[in-house]
Design a protein around this motif. Structure first.
Motif, PDB file in Angstrom:
ATOM      1  N   PRO A  14      34.960   0.704  20.628  1.00 26.11           N
ATOM      2  CA  PRO A  14      33.932  -0.112  19.966  1.00 26.11           C
ATOM      3  C   PRO A  14      34.425  -0.613  18.611  1.00 26.11           C
ATOM      4  CG  PRO A  14      33.406   2.199  19.749  1.00 26.11           C
ATOM      5  CD  PRO A  14      34.632   2.114  20.619  1.00 26.11           C
ATOM      6  N   LEU A  15      34.165  -1.882  18.342  1.00 24.50           N
ATOM      7  CA  LEU A  15      34.471  -2.446  17.025  1.00 24.50           C
ATOM      8  C   LEU A  15      33.262  -2.338  16.103  1.00 24.50           C
ATOM      9  CD1 LEU A  15      36.523  -5.604  18.032  1.00 24.50           C
ATOM     10  CD2 LEU A  15      37.369  -3.467  17.064  1.00 24.50           C
ATOM     11  N   PHE A  16      32.063  -2.564  16.656  1.00 26.53           N
ATOM     12  CA  PHE A  16      30.824  -2.380  15.908  1.00 26.53           C
ATOM     13  C   PHE A  16      29.662  -2.372  16.884  1.00 26.53           C
ATOM     14  CE2 PHE A  16      30.855  -6.933  16.341  1.00 26.53           C
ATOM     15  CZ  PHE A  16      29.522  -7.235  16.570  1.00 26.53           C
ATOM     16  N   THR A  17      28.547  -1.836  16.444  1.00 27.71           N
ATOM     17  CA  THR A  17      27.304  -1.836  17.216  1.00 27.71           C
ATOM     18  C   THR A  17      26.143  -2.020  16.252  1.00 27.71           C
ATOM     19  OG1 THR A  17      28.210  -0.311  18.861  1.00 27.71           O
ATOM     20  CG2 THR A  17      25.828  -0.510  18.771  1.00 27.71           C
ATOM     21  N   ARG A  18      25.201  -2.888  16.615  1.00 32.05           N
ATOM     22  CA  ARG A  18      23.981  -3.086  15.841  1.00 32.05           C
ATOM     23  C   ARG A  18      22.814  -3.048  16.831  1.00 32.05           C
ATOM     24  NH1 ARG A  18      27.331  -2.600  12.555  1.00 32.05           N
ATOM     25  NH2 ARG A  18      27.698  -3.761  10.644  1.00 32.05           N
ATOM     26  N   THR A  19      21.771  -2.326  16.485  1.00 36.46           N
ATOM     27  CA  THR A  19      20.605  -2.182  17.356  1.00 36.46           C
ATOM     28  C   THR A  19      19.339  -2.549  16.588  1.00 36.46           C
ATOM     29  OG1 THR A  19      21.716  -0.399  18.551  1.00 36.46           O
ATOM     30  CG2 THR A  19      19.348  -0.576  18.853  1.00 36.46           C
ATOM     31  N   ASN A  75      17.208  -4.074  26.377  1.00 38.82           N
ATOM     32  CA  ASN A  75      16.632  -3.004  27.188  1.00 38.82           C
ATOM     33  C   ASN A  75      15.224  -2.758  26.671  1.00 38.82           C
ATOM     34  OD1 ASN A  75      16.117  -0.858  28.817  1.00 38.82           O
ATOM     35  ND2 ASN A  75      17.548   0.544  27.838  1.00 38.82           N
ATOM     36  N   ASN A  76      14.222  -3.158  27.479  1.00 39.52           N
ATOM     37  CA  ASN A  76      12.829  -3.153  27.047  1.00 39.52           C
ATOM     38  C   ASN A  76      12.717  -4.010  25.794  1.00 39.52           C
ATOM     39  OD1 ASN A  76      11.957  -1.557  29.202  1.00 39.52           O
ATOM     40  ND2 ASN A  76      12.531   0.307  28.129  1.00 39.52           N
ATOM     41  N   ASN A  77      12.363  -3.459  24.659  1.00 41.02           N
ATOM     42  CA  ASN A  77      12.260  -4.259  23.432  1.00 41.02           C
ATOM     43  C   ASN A  77      13.358  -3.895  22.430  1.00 41.02           C
ATOM     44  OD1 ASN A  77      11.174  -1.739  22.823  1.00 41.02           O
ATOM     45  ND2 ASN A  77       9.854  -2.578  21.238  1.00 41.02           N
ATOM     46  N   VAL A  78      14.448  -3.307  22.913  1.00 39.09           N
ATOM     47  CA  VAL A  78      15.567  -2.931  22.046  1.00 39.09           C
ATOM     48  C   VAL A  78      16.753  -3.860  22.325  1.00 39.09           C
ATOM     49  CG1 VAL A  78      17.185  -1.102  21.425  1.00 39.09           C
ATOM     50  CG2 VAL A  78      14.815  -0.527  21.957  1.00 39.09           C
ATOM     51  N   LEU A  79      17.181  -4.563  21.286  1.00 37.79           N
ATOM     52  CA  LEU A  79      18.311  -5.484  21.373  1.00 37.79           C
ATOM     53  C   LEU A  79      19.541  -4.799  20.776  1.00 37.79           C
ATOM     54  CD1 LEU A  79      19.211  -8.482  21.955  1.00 37.79           C
ATOM     55  CD2 LEU A  79      18.888  -8.832  19.509  1.00 37.79           C
ATOM     56  N   THR A  80      20.613  -4.746  21.536  1.00 34.16           N
ATOM     57  CA  THR A  80      21.868  -4.173  21.056  1.00 34.16           C
ATOM     58  C   THR A  80      22.949  -5.240  21.125  1.00 34.16           C
ATOM     59  OG1 THR A  80      21.239  -1.995  21.897  1.00 34.16           O
ATOM     60  CG2 THR A  80      23.554  -2.321  21.361  1.00 34.16           C
ATOM     61  N   VAL A  81      23.617  -5.446  20.015  1.00 32.11           N
ATOM     62  CA  VAL A  81      24.745  -6.375  19.934  1.00 32.11           C
ATOM     63  C   VAL A  81      25.965  -5.542  19.578  1.00 32.11           C
ATOM     64  CG1 VAL A  81      25.706  -8.402  18.778  1.00 32.11           C
ATOM     65  CG2 VAL A  81      23.244  -8.232  19.143  1.00 32.11           C
ATOM     66  N   LYS A  96      34.667 -10.872  23.187  1.00 30.33           N
ATOM     67  CA  LYS A  96      34.522  -9.443  22.875  1.00 30.33           C
ATOM     68  C   LYS A  96      33.074  -9.043  22.612  1.00 30.33           C
ATOM     69  CE  LYS A  96      39.080  -8.959  22.433  1.00 30.33           C
ATOM     70  NZ  LYS A  96      39.847  -8.643  23.569  1.00 30.33           N
ATOM     71  N   PHE A  97      32.192 -10.024  22.337  1.00 24.95           N
ATOM     72  CA  PHE A  97      30.794  -9.735  22.029  1.00 24.95           C
ATOM     73  C   PHE A  97      30.007  -9.438  23.302  1.00 24.95           C
ATOM     74  CE2 PHE A  97      31.742 -11.987  18.097  1.00 24.95           C
ATOM     75  CZ  PHE A  97      30.983 -11.301  17.176  1.00 24.95           C
ATOM     76  N   HIS A  98      29.011  -8.561  23.158  1.00 25.17           N
ATOM     77  CA  HIS A  98      28.073  -8.257  24.239  1.00 25.17           C
ATOM     78  C   HIS A  98      26.681  -8.169  23.631  1.00 25.17           C
ATOM     79  CE1 HIS A  98      31.281  -7.295  27.102  1.00 25.17           C
ATOM     80  NE2 HIS A  98      31.888  -6.761  26.059  1.00 25.17           N
ATOM     81  N   VAL A  99      25.691  -8.694  24.356  1.00 28.43           N
ATOM     82  CA  VAL A  99      24.300  -8.624  23.934  1.00 28.43           C
ATOM     83  C   VAL A  99      23.522  -7.998  25.081  1.00 28.43           C
ATOM     84  CG1 VAL A  99      22.278  -9.932  23.186  1.00 28.43           C
ATOM     85  CG2 VAL A  99      24.573 -10.699  22.523  1.00 28.43           C
ATOM     86  N   VAL A 100      22.827  -6.882  24.788  1.00 30.06           N
ATOM     87  CA  VAL A 100      22.080  -6.159  25.822  1.00 30.06           C
ATOM     88  C   VAL A 100      20.639  -6.012  25.356  1.00 30.06           C
ATOM     89  CG1 VAL A 100      21.881  -3.982  27.087  1.00 30.06           C
ATOM     90  CG2 VAL A 100      24.145  -4.887  26.531  1.00 30.06           C
TER      91      VAL A 100
END
Length: 127
Positions: free
Chosen positions: A80-85, A59-65, A53-57
């Motif tokens: 969505p269960l959660f988002t952290r940027t 984009n440039n210098n922005v990490l989104t989990v 279920k996890f995704h790591v993206v």
């Protein structure tokens, strides 16, 4: 006599978390950033969320989990269960980032740039 089985509790937990999220609450995911000698490790723990279920993206210098919930794999709609940027500093080597699910946590490992690529002052010699 056991009225509620462990399988029932394991199957209902993500759905309860989903209902909490849809109702305006947030999933109880925690994020911790550990600075180490060779780089940083971003640790994300989310109770009852499976590794798929996890995704790591990046984009440039922005990490989104983030993690998402789908009732079945064929569903086209996900909740969505959660988002952290995180905005990552230039001192990290984003070309060598990797992620591994270990124990009950997602570990996103980001090494520092090689010391040779860091800015430094050059001594000026006089002749």
């Amino acid at each position: 006599m056991n009225l509620i089985s462990k399988d029932f509790i394991r199957n209902i937990a993500p759905q309860l978390d989903l209902l909490n999220t849809l109702g305006g609450g947030i999933a109880q995911a925690t994020m911790r950033i550990d600075k180490q000698e060779k780089g940083v490790v971003v640790r994300v723990a989310a109770p009852s969320v499976s590794p798929e279920k996890f995704h790591v993206v990046l984009n440039n210098n922005v990490l989104t989990v983030f993690a998402e919930y789908r009732h079945s794999d064929e569903d086209k709609v996900a909740a969505p269960l959660f988002t952290r940027t995180l905005t990552l500093p230039a001192t990290l080597d984003l070309s060598r980032i990797d992620a591994v699910f270990q124990g009950q946590e997602l570990h996103v490992r980001i090494p520092y740039h090689n010391a040779a690529t860091e800015p430094r002052e050059i001594n000026i010699k006089q002749r």
